[in-house]
Design an enzyme around this catalytic site. Structure first.
Site, PDB file in Angstrom:
ATOM      1  N   LYS A   1       0.852  -1.114   0.040  1.00 51.49           N
ATOM      2  CA  LYS A   1       0.052  -0.099   0.089  1.00 51.49           C
ATOM      3  C   LYS A   1       1.032   1.231  -0.140  1.00 51.49           C
ATOM      4  CE  LYS A   1      -2.004   3.132   1.696  1.00 51.49           C
ATOM      5  NZ  LYS A   1      -1.906   4.509   1.196  1.00 51.49           N
TER       6      LYS A   1
ATOM      7  N   GLU B   1      10.374  17.090  13.611  1.00 57.53           N
ATOM      8  CA  GLU B   1      10.794  16.853  12.297  1.00 57.53           C
ATOM      9  C   GLU B   1      10.158  17.645  11.230  1.00 57.53           C
ATOM     10  OE1 GLU B   1       9.003  13.331  10.236  1.00 57.53           O
ATOM     11  OE2 GLU B   1      11.222  12.688   9.809  1.00 57.53           O
TER      12      GLU B   1
ATOM     13  N   CYS C   1      13.934  10.651   5.919  1.00 55.59           N
ATOM     14  CA  CYS C   1      13.845  10.468   7.008  1.00 55.59           C
ATOM     15  C   CYS C   1      15.064  10.517   7.952  1.00 55.59           C
ATOM     16  CB  CYS C   1      13.379   8.954   7.440  1.00 55.59           C
ATOM     17  SG  CYS C   1      14.469   7.979   6.628  1.00 55.59           S
TER      18      CYS C   1
ATOM     19  N   GLU D   1       9.556   2.013  10.726  1.00 54.62           N
ATOM     20  CA  GLU D   1      10.717   2.827  10.054  1.00 54.62           C
ATOM     21  C   GLU D   1       9.715   4.279  10.319  1.00 54.62           C
ATOM     22  OE1 GLU D   1      13.714   1.962   9.766  1.00 54.62           O
ATOM     23  OE2 GLU D   1      13.258  -0.158   9.659  1.00 54.62           O
TER      24      GLU D   1
ATOM     25  N   GLY E   1       5.599   9.080  12.584  1.00 59.93           N
ATOM     26  CA  GLY E   1       5.017   8.565  13.785  1.00 59.93           C
ATOM     27  C   GLY E   1       3.877   8.425  14.317  1.00 59.93           C
ATOM     28  N   PRO E   2       2.727   9.285  14.084  1.00 59.39           N
ATOM     29  CA  PRO E   2       1.503   9.344  14.331  1.00 59.39           C
ATOM     30  C   PRO E   2       0.891   8.104  13.525  1.00 59.39           C
ATOM     31  CG  PRO E   2       2.068  11.517  13.992  1.00 59.39           C
ATOM     32  CD  PRO E   2       3.247  10.819  13.658  1.00 59.39           C
TER      33      PRO E   2
HETATM   34  N1  LIG Z   1      12.638   5.678   8.859  1.00 60.17           N
HETATM   35  C1  LIG Z   1      12.501   5.470   7.689  1.00 60.17           C
HETATM   36  O1  LIG Z   1      13.353   4.599   7.091  1.00 60.17           O
HETATM   37  C2  LIG Z   1      11.518   6.665   6.964  1.00 60.17           C
HETATM   38  C3  LIG Z   1      11.719   6.399   5.541  1.00 60.17           C
HETATM   39  C4  LIG Z   1      11.139   7.397   4.693  1.00 60.17           C
HETATM   40  C5  LIG Z   1      10.108   8.040   5.398  1.00 60.17           C
HETATM   41  N2  LIG Z   1       9.978   8.020   6.911  1.00 60.17           N
HETATM   42  C6  LIG Z   1       9.005   9.130   7.458  1.00 60.17           C
HETATM   43  O2  LIG Z   1       7.751   9.085   6.700  1.00 60.17           O
HETATM   44  C7  LIG Z   1       7.164  10.363   7.034  1.00 60.17           C
HETATM   45  C8  LIG Z   1       6.734  11.046   5.826  1.00 60.17           C
HETATM   46  O3  LIG Z   1       5.718  10.043   5.052  1.00 60.17           O
HETATM   47  P1  LIG Z   1       4.416   9.994   4.854  1.00 60.17           P
HETATM   48  O4  LIG Z   1       3.931  11.656   5.163  1.00 60.17           O
HETATM   49  O5  LIG Z   1       3.964   9.225   3.781  1.00 60.17           O
HETATM   50  O6  LIG Z   1       3.909   9.276   6.229  1.00 60.17           O
HETATM   51  P2  LIG Z   1       2.432   9.018   6.525  1.00 60.17           P
HETATM   52  O7  LIG Z   1       2.596   8.343   7.991  1.00 60.17           O
HETATM   53  O8  LIG Z   1       1.485   9.782   6.265  1.00 60.17           O
HETATM   54  O9  LIG Z   1       1.985   7.930   5.488  1.00 60.17           O
HETATM   55  C9  LIG Z   1       2.870   6.729   5.364  1.00 60.17           C
HETATM   56  C10 LIG Z   1       1.959   5.789   4.603  1.00 60.17           C
HETATM   57  O10 LIG Z   1       0.726   5.410   5.842  1.00 60.17           O
HETATM   58  C11 LIG Z   1      -0.313   5.484   5.017  1.00 60.17           C
HETATM   59  N3  LIG Z   1      -1.282   5.710   5.994  1.00 60.17           N
HETATM   60  C12 LIG Z   1      -1.751   6.784   6.600  1.00 60.17           C
HETATM   61  N4  LIG Z   1      -2.931   6.714   7.665  1.00 60.17           N
HETATM   62  C13 LIG Z   1      -2.821   5.444   7.879  1.00 60.17           C
HETATM   63  C14 LIG Z   1      -3.721   4.614   8.728  1.00 60.17           C
HETATM   64  N5  LIG Z   1      -4.422   5.262   9.535  1.00 60.17           N
HETATM   65  N6  LIG Z   1      -3.584   3.159   8.698  1.00 60.17           N
HETATM   66  C15 LIG Z   1      -2.803   2.700   7.741  1.00 60.17           C
HETATM   67  N7  LIG Z   1      -1.993   3.443   7.013  1.00 60.17           N
HETATM   68  C16 LIG Z   1      -2.049   4.841   7.073  1.00 60.17           C
HETATM   69  C17 LIG Z   1      -0.287   6.285   4.120  1.00 60.17           C
HETATM   70  O11 LIG Z   1      -1.262   6.404   3.097  1.00 60.17           O
HETATM   71  C18 LIG Z   1       1.105   6.122   3.323  1.00 60.17           C
HETATM   72  O12 LIG Z   1       1.100   4.938   2.491  1.00 60.17           O
HETATM   73  C19 LIG Z   1       8.114  11.038   7.758  1.00 60.17           C
HETATM   74  O13 LIG Z   1       7.992  11.278   9.179  1.00 60.17           O
HETATM   75  C20 LIG Z   1       9.500  10.265   7.612  1.00 60.17           C
HETATM   76  O14 LIG Z   1      10.462  10.644   8.250  1.00 60.17           O
HETATM   77  C21 LIG Z   1      10.883   7.209   7.294  1.00 60.17           C
HETATM   78  N1  LIG Z   2      18.889   7.264   1.330  1.00 66.72           N
HETATM   79  C1  LIG Z   2      17.634   6.769   1.576  1.00 66.72           C
HETATM   80  C2  LIG Z   2      16.777   7.369   2.683  1.00 66.72           C
HETATM   81  C3  LIG Z   2      15.429   6.551   2.953  1.00 66.72           C
HETATM   82  C4  LIG Z   2      14.580   7.486   4.061  1.00 66.72           C
HETATM   83  O1  LIG Z   2      14.002   8.490   3.986  1.00 66.72           O
END
Ligand SMILES: NC(=O)c1ccc[n+]([C@@H]2O[C@H](COP(=O)([O-])OP(=O)(O)OC[C@H]3O[C@@H](n4cnc5c(N)ncnc54)[C@H](O)[C@@H]3O)[C@@H](O)[C@H]2O)c1
Ligand SMILES: NCCCC=O
Ligand code: NA
Length: 504
Positions: free
Chosen positions: A185, A394, A295, A260, A240-241
């Site tokens: 997804k 962040e 991230c 992650e 996180g949320p």
């Molecule tokens: N640690 C890592 O490896 C890593 C890598 C990339 C991004 N991130 C983090 O991701 C965040 C940005 O990404 P984003 O805005 O897409 O995050 P997000 O949490 O808004 O969405 C991530 C995914 O979760 C889905 N989602 C949203 N609400 C949901 C629910 N209630 N139930 C199930 N799925 C749901 C979204 O549709 C999307 O596919 C940042 O905080 C970033 O740091 C972390």
């Molecule tokens: N270099 C890839 C980093 C992925 C996280 O956002």
């Protein structure tokens, strides 16, 4: 400029090896963040589609053409996918840039990384065949045992928009290598390339149901996947949320999750560095690559006081040299952020920092020459204190905040002054000092004299509020394996624990 007329394919959900219209027939517009224009649409899955996809995945596991494959057989599929990704690299990279605003250079690099990740896990899938059954010596005359590594089952993979295809593949490749059947997804903000992965799977003849791709909104498509009773694990990358919500849903069924999440990673720069320019460029790359939507972005610069003035001067010079433009333009190094929502959020962080008394050293606004698109100038913020929002939260945009330090102890305290624990970088030529920082940083990833390089072989993930579990490397594969012990009683003697009825 690259060809911006690459047609946006109109796809359906990819379920059971076929394109399938969502049950409720809803679609979500695709917006190009560089132009703010609608350029197509994606299908919007709901709980009904999740049920169908889970059923297709379960069937795949029960069928010999997927459920009984060896690692070596699965490796062939993974290598075929990698080859197709490279064959289609130019179109896929353009689609990624049109959808997410990522510079074409970075999208092309992502496609290489996607292919590399499939290749890497093809190797681990082959190696799994010899590790599938491992005898364990019990030092016993009565028992013999072994341990099996088996696919975990049906897995849900929920991924973000910042590296739309690459973040998905960090999970898809090891899940398929392990022999799981997966339901991906991706983020509704950038799903095009993940849907194209469906087409690639169809073209190479991946057994039906081994990978299913459901685009759609988080609560409507991701929610039912996280709480589905026949999904054996959720691997999530995102905020996180959302991570908390997924963990809560999974907890009701005691379903394993790996999370992650976000970060607020530090980069500590010491006065013993030989070359200010080299350190300045890594610092910039650490926060402005992918327009800061990383991230692990090193978004807090902690620089030694006696070089701060010279270092900031160098940072400003390098920052002025960054080309901000349509991501498809040649040499573009900073594109727009992904969406209107993200644009507003980043600008709000900057205005809050100003209201709290910080100084916007450079940037902070929309670039003058770009009237449309979700562009934010590369921004550096000084006069920051540790109670400010900009130090703690962040941003996920091109915004660096800066603090100075005098002693090593002070630098460590500032670096760890965060609820997050994903990455941390130290720039110093003192090897012993770098070792001390490696130990002291409370994170899962440490960079020494660099920031952000990422390799398939190395574990990726954090601690504290950055989540738990690891993607990539052998750890990424272990995520999708069930460890089963088998113990056999080999003695001819009775157990002799109960009184035998024959002795009555
Ligand atoms: N640690 C890592 O490896 C890593 C890598 C990339 C991004 N991130 C983090 O991701 C965040 C940005 O990404 P984003 O805005 O897409 O995050 P997000 O949490 O808004 O969405 C991530 C995914 O979760 C889905 N989602 C949203 N609400 C949901 C629910 N209630 N139930 C199930 N799925 C749901 C979204 O549709 C999307 O596919 C940042 O905080 C970033 O740091 C972390
Ligand atoms: N270099 C890839 C980093 C992925 C996280 O956002
Ligand atoms: Na988009």
């Amino acid at each position: 400029m690259a060809n911006r007329n690459v047609p946006i394919p109109r796809r359906q959900l990819y379920i059971g090896g076929e394109w399938r219209e969502p049950v409720k027939k809803n679609r979500i517009p695709i917006i190009n963040p560089a132009t703010e224009e609608i350029i197509g649409d994606i299908p919007a899955a709901t709980a009904e589609d999740v049920d169908i996809a889970v059923e297709a995945a379960r069937k795949a596991i029960g069928r010999d053409d997927w459920g009984s494959t060896t690692g070596a057989q699965r490796a062939k599929y993974l290598r075929a996918i990698a080859a197709k990704v490279l064959e289609k690299k130019s179109v896929l990279a353009t689609l990624e840039s049109l959808d997410s605003g990522k510079t074409l250079y970075e999208s092309a690099a992502d496609m290489d990384d996607v292919a590399g990740c499939f290749e890497y896990y093809a190797g681990l899938a082959e190696a799994l065949d010899s590790r599938r059954k491992t005898p364990v010596n019990l030092n016993s005359d009565s028992y013999k045992s072994y341990v099996l590594r088996e696919p975990l089952g049906v897995v849900g993979l929920i991924t973000p928009w910042n590296y739309p295809l690459l973040m998905a593949i960090w999970k898809v490749a090891p899940a398929l290598a392990a022999g799981c059947a997966a339901i991906l997804k991706p983020s509704e903000l950038a799903s095009i390339t993940c849907l194209e992965l469906g087409e690639i799977c169809r073209e190479i003849g991946l057994p039906s149901g081994a990978l299913n791709i459901l685009t759609g909104l988080g609560p409507e498509a991701g929610g039912p996947l996280a709480s589905h009773p026949h999904v054996d694990k959720i691997s999530f990358t995102g905020s996180g949320p959302t991570g908390s919500k997924i963990m809560t849903a999974a907890a009701q069924l005691v379903k394993p999750v790996s999370l992650e999440l976000g970060g607020k990673s530090p980069i500590v720069v010491f006065d013993d560095i030989d070359n200010l320019d080299i350190a300045a460029e890594w610092t910039l790359f650490g926060i402005f690559a992918n327009t800061g939507q990383v991230c692990s972005a090193t978004s807090r610069l902690i620089v030694q006081e006696n070089i701060a003035s010279a270092f900031m001067d160098r940072l400003l010079k390098w920052t002025k040299n960054i080309k901000i433009s349509d991501p498809l333009e040649e040499d573009c190094k900073l594109g727009p952020v992904v969406s209107a929502g993200q644009y507003e959020k980043v600008l709000k962080f900057i205005s809050n920092a100003k209201s709290e008394g910080a100084t916007i050293l450079c940037g902070g606004e929309r670039p003058q020459h770009l009237k449309k698109g979700y562009y934010v100038q590369p921004t550096i913020i000084t006069d920051v204190n540790t109670s400010m929002e900009i130090w703690k939260e962040e941003v996920f945009g091109p915004v660096l905040c800066v603090k100075t330090f005098k002693t090593e102890e002070e630098a460590i305290e500032l670096a760890n002054d965060t609820k997050y624990g994903l990455g941390a970088a130290v720039m110093s030529k003192d090897v012993k000092r770098c070792e001390r920082f490696t130990k002291a940083f409370q994170t899962g990833i440490i960079w020494i004299n660099c920031s952000q390089p990422t390799f398939n072989q190395l574990p990726w993930g954090g601690k504290k509020r950055s989540g738990f579990g690891r993607d990539l490397g052998e750890w990424g594969l272990e995520n999708f394996l069930n460890i089963k012990q088998v113990t056999e009683y080999t003695s001819a003697e009775p157990l002799a624990f109960y009184k035998s009825p024959s002795k009555n």
